[in-house]
Write an enzyme that holds these catalytic residues in place. Structure first.
Site, mmCIF file in Angstrom:
data_model
loop_
_atom_site.group_PDB
_atom_site.id
_atom_site.type_symbol
_atom_site.label_atom_id
_atom_site.label_comp_id
_atom_site.label_asym_id
_atom_site.label_seq_id
_atom_site.Cartn_x
_atom_site.Cartn_y
_atom_site.Cartn_z
ATOM 1 N N ASP A 1 -12.148 8.674 -2.391
ATOM 2 C CA ASP A 1 -12.362 7.117 -1.657
ATOM 3 C C ASP A 1 -13.405 6.522 -2.451
ATOM 4 O OD1 ASP A 1 -10.838 8.303 0.436
ATOM 5 O OD2 ASP A 1 -12.628 9.101 1.603
ATOM 6 N N GLU B 1 -6.512 0.537 6.306
ATOM 7 C CA GLU B 1 -7.947 0.807 6.201
ATOM 8 C C GLU B 1 -8.421 0.638 4.898
ATOM 9 O OE1 GLU B 1 -7.716 4.921 7.019
ATOM 10 O OE2 GLU B 1 -6.238 5.506 5.502
#
Length: 581
Positions: free
Chosen positions: A66, A242
């Site tokens: 991430d 997302e």
């Protein structure tokens, strides 16, 4: 009588040595780790040697997922998820996008992060980092599934000098990102659930935007707006839109998001608008990054690519960092989700990751004028490398991390090595553990440590552990039963899902061991094949338990979001006992 002085000297020397041995044998029973060597040896790097103008991809090997990146002048800062690891949110610095130095962790105090009762794959998710030129301040915004914090922001004038206490934000959802517009205004975007009663299918999510008050460090109540419903094409039931980021270019606003979930259908998509609050229109060429349509038997496979962020490189060209995986020969993901980088072509209306829709190569051309110094001068290594640690440096290397609490709560650096004071919890409990972790960064690796230890009872155990989670792990450690010391190998795995899940542990092998001298413990892997071995003389190693599968250390077997974490481990709550003779 002529030999008496020599005999006396020999006697005194024997007493001295014996006293030194006793002093080093930790009469309190706590283990002393004197050396660690991690060595990676993947064939992909042997078969693809670097030319002078090349560097390897991924840029961060092992569980560094991430990624988000920001730039101030010639300085780049990048952060990654850390889940229940402590300290949280590792932060890296670079001047060229090739050579990276870890400068610490954003969340390095318990006042900032409370994950003491958190599952290993919960905690801190998907951080975003941004520099605001209007107040010369860096912001890190993220979600913590722990400690009641939820979404929050911390900030600093200098990422090398520490970060503020958290400012809790008044909204639900996950994956928040902050955007600073050219007019000085600020916005927060994030993933959220659809309005109650409007969920159309499993995985249906929305992207919301809020105006952000820079003085109060809070979203402005009533300004929230849904700017993406479901994803690029709601009729196709896209899942898990997302990780949003907003960028401004040529007086247009671009919203980039991950879509498809963080597994085999992962991708990156892009939208455009004339206003930061939308409406946003998807690009006709989505996705702009994905490996999902490619052959599953491709060479040097990189998969699950997505969750990206963009920056302008030192050569005036755009680059994108993102997560991906490199599965082994059995398609297992022991190294977890790693940080990759690709150049981005933004010569047209929409950015496109160069070679991001074809099989990725293990190496890239460097930005013009750069020099590859990875693994040198304090820069983070990649490719095949060896990392050695004798715990004599003044500061503990940042790559060593704890689980659910500070390392300082259980480690003590001595002149002889690193001593661990065991907690009354073991690796199978959702509690802070006295375990110092290093990430698995290669498919083929060895991790060796030398330990001095005198367990006092069967409740004491110390050694190595390989952990994907509290429910999926190996323990390779020394304990005591009666007057005998034993080395054992235990495998723990869960069966079933959710509340019906049953965690089972099995002792695969055990052997009586002599602890008069330091013991060396080693875990090594060749893809999915793991072996645990030991030596009592530092040279000759014996296997214990034969070859075992690394399946339980894989994300796509055990679930969750971490890769294999290799730990120096001690506990006073041991429940693993040697098999009966």
């Amino acid at each position: 009588m002529k030999n008496q002085p020599i005999i006396l000297l020999a006697f005194l020397w024997t007493v001295f040595v014996s006293n030194q041995v006793l002093a080093r044998q930790n009469t309190n029973g706590n283990p002393l780790f004197t050396k660690v060597t991690y060595q990676g040896n993947d064939r992909v790097y042997e078969e693809n040697p670097l030319e002078s103008d090349e560097f390897y991809n991924p840029i961060l090997q092992g569980c560094y997922p991430d990624p988000a990146i920001t730039r101030k002048g010639d300085d780049y800062y990048m952060v990654c998820s850390s889940f229940a690891m402590f300290p949280g949110v590792p932060i890296f610095h670079s001047n060229d996008l090739v050579n990276w130095t870890q400068i610490g962790h954003v969340l390095d105090r318990t006042s900032q992060l409370d994950v003491h009762d958190t599952g290993i794959s919960e905690g801190v998710y998907a951080p975003d980092i941004r520099y605001n030129p209007y107040n010369d301040t860096f912001y890190m915004i993220t979600t913590a599934f722990a400690g009641g914090l939820g979404n929050f922001v911390v900030k600093t004038k200098d990422p090398k000098k520490g970060w503020s206490e958290p400012y809790k934000l008044n909204f639900q959802g996950i994956d928040p990102a902050i955007f600073f517009d050219d007019d000085g205004k600020a916005y927060v975007v994030h993933n959220d659930a659809p309005a109650q009663g409007e969920e159309l299918y499993t995985g249906h999510r929305v992207i919301k935007v809020w105006e952000y008050d820079l003085e109060k460090d809070q979203v402005i109540a009533g300004t929230d707006k849904v700017i993406v419903n479901g994803g690029v094409d709601l009729a196709k039931k896209p899942i898990w839109i997302e990780a949003p980021h907003i960028y401004r270019k040529n007086n247009k606003y671009y919203l980039m998001c991950a879509e498809g979930g963080t597994g085999g259908w992962h991708s990156e998509v892009i939208f455009v608008s004339d206003d930061p609050k939308g409406p946003y229109k998807p690009a006709p060429s989505n996705p702009i990054l994905s490996q999902r349509h490619l052959s599953q038997d491709r060479q040097n496979k990189v998969d699950w690519a997505g969750h990206a962020d963009l920056t302008l490189g030192p050569d005036g060209k755009y680059y994108g960092v993102f997560l991906g995986i490199r599965p082994n020969e059995k398609n297992r993901v022991n190294t977890g989700r790693e940080t990759f980088i690709l150049p981005v072509d933004w010569s047209g209306e929409f950015p496109v990751f160069e070679n991001g829709l074809v099989p990725m190569e293990p190496k890239l051309k460097m930005p013009a004028g750069m020099e590859n110094k990875t693994g040198q001068e304090g820069f983070f290594p990649n490719g095949n490398f060896t990392f050695t640690e004798d715990f004599t440096s003044e500061k503990l290397d940042y790559r060593w991390i704890g689980l659910r609490g500070p390392r300082e709560a259980f480690i003590a650096k001595t002149k002889d090595g690193l001593q661990i004071t065991p907690f009354d919890s073991n690796i199978k409990e959702v509690k802070p553990t006295s375990t110092l972790f290093h990430r698995q960064q290669h498919k083929n690796f060895s991790f060796t440590t030398t330990m001095e230890y005198q367990p006092q009872s069967e409740k004491d155990l110390a050694g190595l552990t390989c952990v994907q989670s509290e429910a999926f792990n190996y323990v390779f450690g020394i304990t005591k039963v009666g007057k005998k010391n034993f080395l054992l190998l235990e495998r723990t795995e869960a069966e079933g899902r959710g509340r019906n899940r049953e965690v089972k542990s099995e002792i695969l092998a055990s052997t009586e061991i002599d602890l008069e001298n330091p013991v060396s413990l080693r875990v090594s892997a060749n893809g999915d094949d793991f072996e645990f071995s030991y030596s009592t003389n530092g040279t000759d190693y014996q296997h214990l338990g034969g070859t075992v599968s690394g399946d339980i250390l894989s994300t796509n077997v055990a679930g969750g979001f971490t890769g294999n974490m290799i730990g120096l481990y001690a506990t006073k709550a041991n429940d693993a006992l040697p098999v009966s003779e």
